[in-house]
Design a protein around this motif. Structure first.
Motif, PDB file in Angstrom:
ATOM      1  N   GLY A 132      10.845  15.575 -26.733  1.00  0.00           N
ATOM      2  CA  GLY A 132      10.216  16.683 -27.460  1.00  0.00           C
ATOM      3  C   GLY A 132       9.126  17.349 -26.642  1.00  0.00           C
ATOM      4  O   GLY A 132       8.956  18.573 -26.704  1.00  0.00           O
TER       5      GLY A 132
ATOM      6  N   ASP B 284      16.105  13.637 -30.823  1.00  0.00           N
ATOM      7  CA  ASP B 284      14.866  13.432 -31.570  1.00  0.00           C
ATOM      8  C   ASP B 284      13.663  13.629 -30.644  1.00  0.00           C
ATOM      9  O   ASP B 284      13.760  13.387 -29.439  1.00  0.00           O
ATOM     10  CB  ASP B 284      14.843  12.010 -32.147  1.00  0.00           C
ATOM     11  N   TYR B 285      12.540  14.033 -31.220  1.00  0.00           N
ATOM     12  CA  TYR B 285      11.332  14.320 -30.436  1.00  0.00           C
ATOM     13  C   TYR B 285      10.914  13.116 -29.604  1.00  0.00           C
ATOM     14  O   TYR B 285      10.572  13.228 -28.438  1.00  0.00           O
ATOM     15  CB  TYR B 285      10.194  14.737 -31.384  1.00  0.00           C
ATOM     16  N   GLU B 286      10.958  11.933 -30.223  1.00  0.00           N
ATOM     17  CA  GLU B 286      10.403  10.732 -29.576  1.00  0.00           C
ATOM     18  C   GLU B 286      11.321  10.145 -28.508  1.00  0.00           C
ATOM     19  O   GLU B 286      10.900   9.279 -27.743  1.00  0.00           O
ATOM     20  CB  GLU B 286      10.157   9.630 -30.619  1.00  0.00           C
ATOM     21  N   LEU B 287      12.568  10.576 -28.469  1.00  0.00           N
ATOM     22  CA  LEU B 287      13.533   9.937 -27.566  1.00  0.00           C
ATOM     23  C   LEU B 287      13.069  10.022 -26.113  1.00  0.00           C
ATOM     24  O   LEU B 287      12.674  11.092 -25.641  1.00  0.00           O
ATOM     25  CB  LEU B 287      14.900  10.616 -27.702  1.00  0.00           C
ATOM     26  N   GLN B 288      13.132   8.878 -25.431  1.00  0.00           N
ATOM     27  CA  GLN B 288      12.724   8.874 -24.028  1.00  0.00           C
ATOM     28  C   GLN B 288      13.667   9.774 -23.221  1.00  0.00           C
ATOM     29  O   GLN B 288      14.884   9.759 -23.410  1.00  0.00           O
ATOM     30  CB  GLN B 288      12.748   7.455 -23.469  1.00  0.00           C
TER      31      GLN B 288
ATOM     32  N   CYS C  92       8.900   9.734 -20.791  1.00  0.00           N
ATOM     33  CA  CYS C  92       8.172  10.675 -21.660  1.00  0.00           C
ATOM     34  C   CYS C  92       9.102  11.173 -22.768  1.00  0.00           C
ATOM     35  O   CYS C  92      10.319  11.120 -22.657  1.00  0.00           O
ATOM     36  CB  CYS C  92       7.550  11.801 -20.862  1.00  0.00           C
TER      37      CYS C  92
ATOM     38  N   ALA D 237      10.832   9.407 -16.776  1.00  0.00           N
ATOM     39  CA  ALA D 237      11.949   8.888 -17.594  1.00  0.00           C
ATOM     40  C   ALA D 237      11.476   8.444 -18.972  1.00  0.00           C
ATOM     41  O   ALA D 237      12.245   8.463 -19.932  1.00  0.00           O
ATOM     42  CB  ALA D 237      12.607   7.721 -16.860  1.00  0.00           C
TER      43      ALA D 237
END
Lengths: 163, 167
Positions: free
Chosen positions: A136, B123-127, A133, A131
């Motif tokens: 992207g 977004d890339y960083e989104l959990q 990580c 959950a």
């Protein structure tokens, strides 16, 4: 028990109960959980339901963290890693390390004739991602799988407790 | 546990059966099952079909419902937006997203609902947990009466991954 003077204990009720217990454990034990990895704490979804038909073969990719506690008891996590065939592949190395492994998997699919008309693998890729990580990293993994010839994906989530 | 009878010189006598090895094995089995038993919640899945190089709107005649998920630098959710409408970043935002998608579909099981596609742009960083929550909100809801899931969107896809933010 053999001597005529000894008191005979009737073992039948105990054996009955013991067999009931064995039957219970055999029914409850979840062999499907063999794919599950304690290092992957998946997100919970109300709509997550086990599939009605399980495909005969699937490629399971687990993305999670190595968690440990420091001296103060605070949880520290390293990763995310892809846990694949006993290897820990860090997210930045997905392309470099995992892609050749996946290409080999695809070659095996090809030899087995497990490709559809478009030359893509029929085998679905099951992604069990933690959950916490980064989305992207999961997308990057999907992209690598697409490039290798896989296009069916199944993203796993946990059912809420008690459902 | 003496069951069998044997005719001897002085009449019938019982032949004892030694149950000890069987009980040993049975207890070993129980201990094995008790130790290996893990009670855990069931897993479910979201199926997505993503052929390589499929552009936005190529598969379906209907334009996809675009859902944008923005992240804070620590990976938590900053905001959810459907089209240009921002819905917030809490549980209520997911409920609103669910209502918005349902209002676009019409009703669960509508004839064209199988053709409707939702595109998640995160977004890339989104959990990842927020993406799962968004997928849940976009694909259906749990019927309060029956407790069974009602799916109103079958197709989910991801927009091309966004670049990682420089730290």
């Amino acid at each position: 028990m053999a001597s005529s003077n000894s008191i005979e204990i009737d073992m039948t009720p105990m054996i009955d109960i013991v067999f009931q217990l064995i039957t219970f454990f055999m029914v409850v034990i979840n062999f499907d959980a063999a794919n599950s990895d304690e290092r992957v704490r998946m997100a919970v979804s109300d709509l997550a339901r086990p599939p009605k038909m399980k495909p005969p073969v699937e490629l399971v990719l687990q993305v999670g963290f190595e968690r440990h506690r420091d001296a103060a008891g605070k949880e520290i996590k390293d990763g995310p890693f892809l846990f694949y065939n006993g290897d820990l592949i860090p997210a930045p190395s997905f392309e470099k390390v995992f892609r050749p492994m996946l290409d080999r998997e695809f070659q095996i699919e090809k030899i087995k004739g497990n490709l559809d008309g478009d030359g893509k693998a029929k085998t679905p890729v099951v992604i069990r991602a933690d959950a916490e990580c980064a989305t992207g990293d999961v997308q990057k993994l999907i992209q690598i799988c697409q490039q290798a010839g896989y296009e069916k994906f199944s993203l796993k989530a946990m059912q809420p407790e008690g459902k | 546990m003496a069951i069998k009878l044997k005719k001897g010189s002085g009449g019938f006598e019982k032949i004892p059966i030694d149950m000890t090895p069987m009980i040993d094995c049975v207890f070993q089995l129980i201990i094995f099952f008790m130790l290996t038993l893990k009670i855990r919640a069931n897993e479910g899945d979201f199926n997505i079909n993503m052929p390589l190089g499929q552009g936005v709107g190529q598969q379906s005649e209907l334009p996809p419902i675009k859902v944008r998920l923005e992240a804070n630098p620590d990976g938590t959710l900053r905001t959810i937006a459907i089209g240009r409408q921002s819905l917030g970043n809490d549980q209520r935002a997911f409920a609103l997203l669910n209502q918005e998608v349902l209002s676009l579909v019409g009703r669960p099981g509508a004839a064209f609902s199988k053709d409707i596609e939702v595109e998640l742009d995160a977004d890339y960083e989104l959990q990842y947990q927020y993406v799962v929550s968004a997928m849940t909100a976009c694909t259906g809801k749990v019927d309060e009466k029956t407790g069974q899931p009602l799916r109103f969107v079958e197709k989910i896809k991801f927009a091309p991954p966004r670049a990682k933010r420089a730290k």
